[in-house]
Enzyme design. Structure first.
Site, short mmCIF file in Angstrom:
data_model
loop_
_atom_site.label_atom_id
_atom_site.label_comp_id
_atom_site.label_asym_id
_atom_site.label_seq_id
_atom_site.Cartn_x
_atom_site.Cartn_y
_atom_site.Cartn_z
N LYS A 1 29.32 48.20 36.80
CA LYS A 1 27.89 47.90 36.88
C LYS A 1 27.45 47.84 38.33
O LYS A 1 28.18 47.34 39.20
CB LYS A 1 27.60 46.57 36.20
N ASP B 1 41.27 36.08 42.04
CA ASP B 1 40.36 37.02 42.69
C ASP B 1 41.02 38.39 42.71
O ASP B 1 42.11 38.56 43.25
CB ASP B 1 40.11 36.54 44.12
N ASP C 1 39.59 37.27 36.07
CA ASP C 1 38.41 36.54 36.55
C ASP C 1 38.85 35.28 37.28
O ASP C 1 39.92 34.72 36.99
CB ASP C 1 37.48 36.16 35.39
#
Length: 252
Positions: free
Chosen positions: A147, A84, A68
């Protein structure tokens, strides 16, 4: 008590950093993603709820790595990479640490604008980035979860993921808020075959198997072709792809 309150309160009581922990628990119960001893990569892992659940599932002999841009507070038994995931150096560090992962997870979501089409498009973009990362670190036969918000761009994303896995499902955990359009693409068993369903290729039949089907080889991968004989040179269309072998039929 609303679902939001129930899962929020449970997270507080049970020591999880976010209510999202229950989404991974439910995804795992339904799709059997993470097993003891697995190596798991969690993309966009802050604040760490999924890392906590993954660490519980893999146990003492497994490995969990979270990535993260934000700092992640230490989780027992978990490694973290700050950066990133689209950056080549960060991906290289991830590969160095992990080697090959059994499962790649992504619960990333864009900063919400309230404009549905924009939020949907951004969620698809993040899921694609996670998918690209998964293709670099995921072992043959591994699983991928990302997701995404439901919408018109989902079909193309799902088709691209289906091209690389044995099957892909859309799953909506009970812990997701009822008003949310979020769902999870759950992709099982990464394929490593050099061909995919629908491909047309020229092959030479090298042998005939015990069931009477011709056997062709493509980069060491076996294709069974009915109604062919040894030394036949034919053009075939791939109809089914499994981990170690596939099936094809002659084109007209």
């Amino acid at each position: 008590m609303t679902d939001k309150d129930m899962y929020y309160n449970r997270a507080k009581q049970e020591g999880y950093r976010s209510r999202a922990a229950y989404k991974l628990k439910q995804l795992n119960e339904e799709s059997h993603l993470v097993e003891a001893g697995d190596t798991v990569v969690d993309l966009g892992a802050a604040p760490g709820g999924w890392l906590q659940v993954a660490a519980e599932l893999v146990g003492d002999h497994g490995t969990v790595v979270g990535v993260d841009l934000q700092r992640i507070e230490d989780v027992d038994g978990v490694e973290t990479v700050r950066g990133d995931m689209t950056d080549e150096d960060v991906r290289a560090e991830l590969v160095d640490r992990v080697g090959e992962a059994d499962v790649v997870l992504s619960d990333m979501a864009p900063n919400m604008t309230g404009e549905y089409n924009l939020d949907h498009a951004r969620s698809v973009h993040l899921a694609r980035q996670a998918f690209e990362t998964a293709m670099e670190v995921l072992a043959p036969g591994g699983d991928f979860v990302a997701k995404v918000f439901d919408g018109p761009d989902l079909a193309d994303l799902k088709a691209d993921v289906e091209h690389e896995f044995r099957y892909v499902r859309e799953v909506r955990p009970k812990a997701s808020r009822k008003e949310s359009s979020e769902l999870y693409l759950v992709a099982k068993r990464r394929l490593t075959a050099p061909v995919r369903e629908g491909d047309e290729v020229d092959v030479t039949i090298e042998d005939v198997g015990s069931e009477g089907d011709g056997i062709a080889k493509i980069e060491g991968y076996t294709l069974f072709v009915p109604d062919t004989e040894t030394d036949d040179e034919v053009t075939v269309r791939v109809t089914d792809v499994k981990a170690r072998f596939g099936f094809a039929e002659q084109t007209e």
